[in-house]
Design an enzyme around this catalytic site. Sequence first.
Site, short mmCIF file in Angstrom:
data_model
loop_
_atom_site.label_atom_id
_atom_site.label_comp_id
_atom_site.label_asym_id
_atom_site.label_seq_id
_atom_site.Cartn_x
_atom_site.Cartn_y
_atom_site.Cartn_z
N SER A 35 -49.10 69.03 -17.34
CA SER A 35 -48.14 67.95 -17.57
C SER A 35 -47.44 68.10 -18.91
O SER A 35 -48.11 68.30 -19.93
CB SER A 35 -48.86 66.59 -17.61
OG SER A 35 -49.75 66.45 -16.57
N HIS B 174 -43.85 67.03 -13.26
CA HIS B 174 -44.23 68.29 -12.61
C HIS B 174 -43.06 68.70 -11.71
O HIS B 174 -42.82 68.07 -10.70
CB HIS B 174 -45.49 68.10 -11.76
CG HIS B 174 -46.75 67.98 -12.58
ND1 HIS B 174 -47.66 69.00 -12.70
CD2 HIS B 174 -47.22 66.96 -13.32
CE1 HIS B 174 -48.65 68.60 -13.48
NE2 HIS B 174 -48.41 67.37 -13.87
N HIS C 287 -52.50 68.10 -7.61
CA HIS C 287 -53.79 67.53 -7.99
C HIS C 287 -54.47 66.94 -6.76
O HIS C 287 -53.81 66.47 -5.84
CB HIS C 287 -53.60 66.42 -9.03
CG HIS C 287 -52.82 66.86 -10.23
ND1 HIS C 287 -51.45 66.97 -10.22
CD2 HIS C 287 -53.22 67.22 -11.48
CE1 HIS C 287 -51.05 67.38 -11.40
NE2 HIS C 287 -52.10 67.55 -12.19
N TYR D 209 -55.84 64.12 -6.57
CA TYR D 209 -55.52 62.69 -6.42
C TYR D 209 -54.23 62.45 -5.65
O TYR D 209 -53.96 61.33 -5.21
CB TYR D 209 -55.49 61.97 -7.78
CG TYR D 209 -54.46 62.46 -8.77
CD1 TYR D 209 -53.10 62.21 -8.60
CD2 TYR D 209 -54.85 63.18 -9.89
CE1 TYR D 209 -52.16 62.65 -9.51
CE2 TYR D 209 -53.92 63.62 -10.82
CZ TYR D 209 -52.57 63.36 -10.62
OH TYR D 209 -51.65 63.82 -11.52
N GLU D 210 -53.42 63.50 -5.48
CA GLU D 210 -52.19 63.33 -4.71
C GLU D 210 -52.48 63.24 -3.21
O GLU D 210 -51.60 62.90 -2.42
CB GLU D 210 -51.22 64.49 -4.98
CG GLU D 210 -50.68 64.46 -6.41
CD GLU D 210 -49.84 65.66 -6.75
OE1 GLU D 210 -48.74 65.78 -6.18
OE2 GLU D 210 -50.27 66.49 -7.58
N ALA E 104 -52.85 69.04 -19.96
CA ALA E 104 -52.90 67.98 -20.98
C ALA E 104 -54.19 67.22 -20.72
O ALA E 104 -54.56 67.00 -19.56
CB ALA E 104 -51.70 67.06 -20.83
N MET F 266 -57.56 65.86 -15.29
CA MET F 266 -57.57 65.70 -13.83
C MET F 266 -57.14 66.97 -13.09
O MET F 266 -56.55 66.90 -12.01
CB MET F 266 -56.66 64.53 -13.44
CG MET F 266 -57.04 63.21 -14.10
SD MET F 266 -55.87 61.92 -13.70
CE MET F 266 -56.32 60.65 -14.89
N SER F 267 -57.41 68.12 -13.68
CA SER F 267 -56.99 69.37 -13.02
C SER F 267 -57.89 70.53 -13.46
O SER F 267 -58.96 70.33 -14.01
CB SER F 267 -55.54 69.69 -13.41
OG SER F 267 -55.46 70.02 -14.79
N ASN G 40 -53.98 62.75 -25.92
CA ASN G 40 -54.38 61.41 -26.38
C ASN G 40 -55.86 61.45 -26.66
O ASN G 40 -56.55 62.36 -26.23
CB ASN G 40 -54.10 60.37 -25.27
CG ASN G 40 -54.80 60.75 -23.96
OD1 ASN G 40 -54.32 61.59 -23.21
ND2 ASN G 40 -55.94 60.13 -23.72
N HIS H 243 -49.08 57.37 -18.44
CA HIS H 243 -48.63 58.75 -18.21
C HIS H 243 -47.54 59.16 -19.20
O HIS H 243 -47.50 60.30 -19.66
CB HIS H 243 -48.14 58.86 -16.76
CG HIS H 243 -47.80 60.25 -16.33
ND1 HIS H 243 -48.70 61.30 -16.42
CD2 HIS H 243 -46.67 60.78 -15.82
CE1 HIS H 243 -48.11 62.41 -15.97
NE2 HIS H 243 -46.89 62.12 -15.61
N1 HPA Z 1 -58.03 61.15 -19.07
C1 HPA Z 1 -57.88 61.91 -17.97
N2 HPA Z 1 -56.90 62.78 -17.81
C2 HPA Z 1 -56.02 62.91 -18.82
C3 HPA Z 1 -56.11 62.15 -19.99
C4 HPA Z 1 -57.17 61.22 -20.12
O1 HPA Z 1 -57.32 60.53 -21.14
N3 HPA Z 1 -55.08 62.53 -20.79
C5 HPA Z 1 -54.40 63.50 -20.10
N4 HPA Z 1 -54.96 63.73 -18.92
#
Ligand code: HPA
Length: 284
Positions: free
Chosen positions: A33, A64, A86, A88-89, A116, A217-218, A241, A255
Amino acid sequence: MSQFVPLTEITAAADYIRSKTNHQPTIGLILGSGLNSLADAIDTPDIIPTSEIPHWPVSTVPGHVGRLVIGTMGGQTVLVLQGRTHFYEGYSMDRVTMPVRVMATLGIDTLIVTNASGGLNPSYQPGELMLIRDHLNFPGMAGNNPLRGPNDETFGPRFPDMTTPYDVGLRTLAHRVAADEGFELREGVYAYVAGPSFETPAELRFLQFAGGDAVGMSTASEVVVARHAGLRVLGISSIANMALPDPPPGLILGHEEVLEMGQRAVPRLIAVVSGVISRLHEAS
Ligand code: HPA
């Protein structure tokens, strides 16, 4: 029809890609991302929208774009996937990881995966880069391993080894490239969660306790499929983050913030990736 992605679909996708480019990539690069601009560093690119490739899992996530950029970087031929899909999609785990099998079929032997992530290690800061030393594949451990189903011996063994999923030689080279550029890379454990909801404080505490340094998440399932097929893997997380169980009051994670913060790391990510690619011969 099989419930799992059959070899014929992987071959069809690889044949389609071959019909659209004269490049013969040996390195695959999956962009996370907010990291799309890395593909701008590719010379003489052939661009293929992933929506045109037969059986390809098309990304639905903002940020994406969904295309392959095939060209040269640092004297090597690279296939860049912008816009991974992903779990989750809604795709099955073997569909999510199908692009890695297509890469292996195209003759790619080295995979660089980027993402990310949220920093679980309190000493990390947003904007830093973390080399992935190991991962916790929570969906995989809970039954959603991408290799679930009949094993295709043309790719690899039923029970593939995962002692060193992230190549030591490539990690050493990445540290050297960063040092030569005047910055340091973190190195840690990537905790893979399915998402799409971000983690609760209790979940973050659990992930820290389990040894995670970053959460995302990947990536981990792609790496399982890559290692199954014998690819060398380098994984790099940009810390977008902080993902700490006791956030400052009022902090809400979205996001947009993840995409925006991810931008900060892009110049250094480009330096590491292009440096590793052009100095690949140095990797033991
Ligand atoms: N959690 C899960 N997936 C993420 C995060 C997060 O804080 N930041 C970027 N992808």
